[in-house]
Design a protein around this motif. Sequence first.
Motif, short mmCIF file in Angstrom:
data_model
loop_
_atom_site.label_atom_id
_atom_site.label_comp_id
_atom_site.label_asym_id
_atom_site.label_seq_id
_atom_site.Cartn_x
_atom_site.Cartn_y
_atom_site.Cartn_z
N THR A 20 13.03 25.78 -47.83
CA THR A 20 11.97 26.70 -47.41
C THR A 20 12.37 28.11 -47.81
OG1 THR A 20 11.46 25.27 -45.54
CG2 THR A 20 10.61 27.52 -45.44
N ALA A 21 11.52 28.74 -48.62
CA ALA A 21 11.80 30.08 -49.14
C ALA A 21 11.56 31.16 -48.09
CB ALA A 21 10.92 30.36 -50.35
N LYS A 22 12.38 32.21 -48.15
CA LYS A 22 12.08 33.42 -47.40
C LYS A 22 10.80 34.01 -47.97
CE LYS A 22 16.75 35.13 -46.43
NZ LYS A 22 17.74 36.15 -46.84
N ALA A 23 10.04 34.69 -47.14
CA ALA A 23 8.82 35.35 -47.61
C ALA A 23 9.16 36.26 -48.78
CB ALA A 23 8.18 36.13 -46.48
N GLY A 24 8.39 36.17 -49.84
CA GLY A 24 8.61 37.00 -51.02
C GLY A 24 9.58 36.40 -52.03
N HIS A 25 10.23 35.29 -51.68
CA HIS A 25 11.21 34.67 -52.57
C HIS A 25 10.75 33.31 -53.09
CE1 HIS A 25 13.65 37.69 -50.50
NE2 HIS A 25 14.40 37.67 -51.59
N GLU A 26 9.48 32.99 -52.88
CA GLU A 26 8.96 31.68 -53.28
C GLU A 26 9.10 31.43 -54.78
OE1 GLU A 26 6.80 33.12 -49.60
OE2 GLU A 26 7.27 33.99 -51.55
N ALA A 27 8.73 32.40 -55.59
CA ALA A 27 8.79 32.22 -57.05
C ALA A 27 10.23 32.05 -57.53
CB ALA A 27 8.12 33.40 -57.76
N ALA A 28 11.16 32.81 -56.96
CA ALA A 28 12.56 32.70 -57.36
C ALA A 28 13.13 31.33 -56.98
CB ALA A 28 13.38 33.81 -56.73
N LEU A 29 12.79 30.84 -55.79
CA LEU A 29 13.25 29.51 -55.38
C LEU A 29 12.63 28.44 -56.27
CD1 LEU A 29 14.82 27.65 -53.52
CD2 LEU A 29 12.90 27.77 -51.88
N ASP A 55 2.13 20.94 -50.14
CA ASP A 55 0.77 21.48 -50.10
C ASP A 55 0.38 21.98 -48.72
OD1 ASP A 55 0.60 20.80 -52.77
OD2 ASP A 55 -0.62 19.01 -52.43
N GLN A 56 1.04 21.51 -47.69
CA GLN A 56 0.72 21.90 -46.31
C GLN A 56 1.52 23.11 -45.84
OE1 GLN A 56 -1.21 19.58 -44.02
NE2 GLN A 56 -1.86 18.54 -45.88
N ARG A 57 2.65 23.37 -46.51
CA ARG A 57 3.53 24.47 -46.09
C ARG A 57 3.92 25.29 -47.32
NH1 ARG A 57 8.33 21.46 -43.22
NH2 ARG A 57 8.00 20.10 -45.01
N PRO A 58 3.17 26.34 -47.62
CA PRO A 58 3.49 27.18 -48.78
C PRO A 58 4.94 27.70 -48.70
CG PRO A 58 1.35 27.76 -47.88
CD PRO A 58 1.98 26.80 -46.91
N GLY A 59 5.60 27.71 -49.85
CA GLY A 59 6.98 28.18 -49.89
C GLY A 59 7.99 27.11 -49.53
N THR A 60 7.52 25.90 -49.27
CA THR A 60 8.41 24.78 -48.96
C THR A 60 8.40 23.80 -50.13
OG1 THR A 60 8.06 24.99 -46.58
CG2 THR A 60 8.86 22.87 -47.36
N PHE A 61 9.58 23.38 -50.52
CA PHE A 61 9.75 22.48 -51.66
C PHE A 61 10.55 21.26 -51.23
CE2 PHE A 61 9.34 26.80 -53.14
CZ PHE A 61 8.36 26.70 -54.12
N ILE A 62 10.13 20.10 -51.72
CA ILE A 62 10.79 18.84 -51.40
C ILE A 62 11.34 18.25 -52.69
CG2 ILE A 62 10.48 16.52 -50.45
CD1 ILE A 62 8.05 17.81 -48.89
N LEU A 63 12.59 17.88 -52.65
CA LEU A 63 13.25 17.25 -53.79
C LEU A 63 13.38 15.77 -53.48
CD1 LEU A 63 14.95 17.17 -56.38
CD2 LEU A 63 16.86 18.06 -55.07
N PHE A 64 12.97 14.94 -54.41
CA PHE A 64 13.11 13.49 -54.28
C PHE A 64 14.10 13.07 -55.35
CE2 PHE A 64 11.38 9.19 -55.42
CZ PHE A 64 11.78 8.55 -54.25
N GLU A 65 15.26 12.55 -54.91
CA GLU A 65 16.29 12.18 -55.88
C GLU A 65 16.85 10.81 -55.60
OE1 GLU A 65 20.22 14.26 -55.54
OE2 GLU A 65 19.18 15.46 -54.03
N GLY A 66 17.12 10.09 -56.69
CA GLY A 66 17.71 8.76 -56.59
C GLY A 66 18.83 8.60 -57.59
N TRP A 67 19.86 7.90 -57.16
CA TRP A 67 21.06 7.69 -57.97
C TRP A 67 21.40 6.21 -58.01
CZ3 TRP A 67 22.45 11.83 -60.64
CH2 TRP A 67 21.94 13.06 -60.19
N ALA A 68 21.82 5.73 -59.17
CA ALA A 68 22.11 4.31 -59.36
C ALA A 68 23.26 3.85 -58.47
CB ALA A 68 22.44 4.02 -60.83
N ARG A 69 24.22 4.74 -58.26
CA ARG A 69 25.38 4.41 -57.42
C ARG A 69 25.73 5.64 -56.58
NH1 ARG A 69 30.28 3.47 -60.05
NH2 ARG A 69 29.77 5.32 -61.21
N ARG A 70 26.31 5.40 -55.45
CA ARG A 70 26.74 6.52 -54.59
C ARG A 70 27.77 7.38 -55.31
NH1 ARG A 70 24.28 5.75 -49.83
NH2 ARG A 70 23.61 3.64 -49.36
N ASP A 71 28.57 6.75 -56.16
CA ASP A 71 29.55 7.51 -56.94
C ASP A 71 28.87 8.48 -57.91
OD1 ASP A 71 31.59 6.17 -55.66
OD2 ASP A 71 32.08 4.86 -57.35
#
Length: 108
Positions: A20-29, A55-71
């Motif tokens: 979640t970005a600080k106000a005014g820092h959305e573009a930089a994040l 889309d419901q919370r401006p300035g909030t970004f969600i990363l979805f990441e998957g890895w083949a192995r925990r290593d």
Amino acid sequence: MGQTTVSQVEAQAWLMPVFTAKAGHEAALHEALLGLQSASRKDAGCLEYTVFSDDQRPGTFILFEGWARRDDLAAHNEEDHVKEFVKGVQSLLAEPFSVTAITPLTWH
């Protein structure tokens, strides 16, 4: 497409960090996350690495990441681009980012 066995899924690592970005820092994040996405997709074992804007919370970004192995996830977290992102993004965040471990459901 090949069938994924339970043992393969259990060996994988899936995460959902939220920023979640600080106000005014959305573009930089936004830019910092796009850079992280681009670099991380090249890391060994990366199955998925996509940043979404909430889309419901401006300035909030969600990363979805998957890895083949925990290593692979552990190695990714030691990469310079990850360490530099984590250090550099702190000043852009309204609160510390959260990371939720998730598990895909499988057919039985």
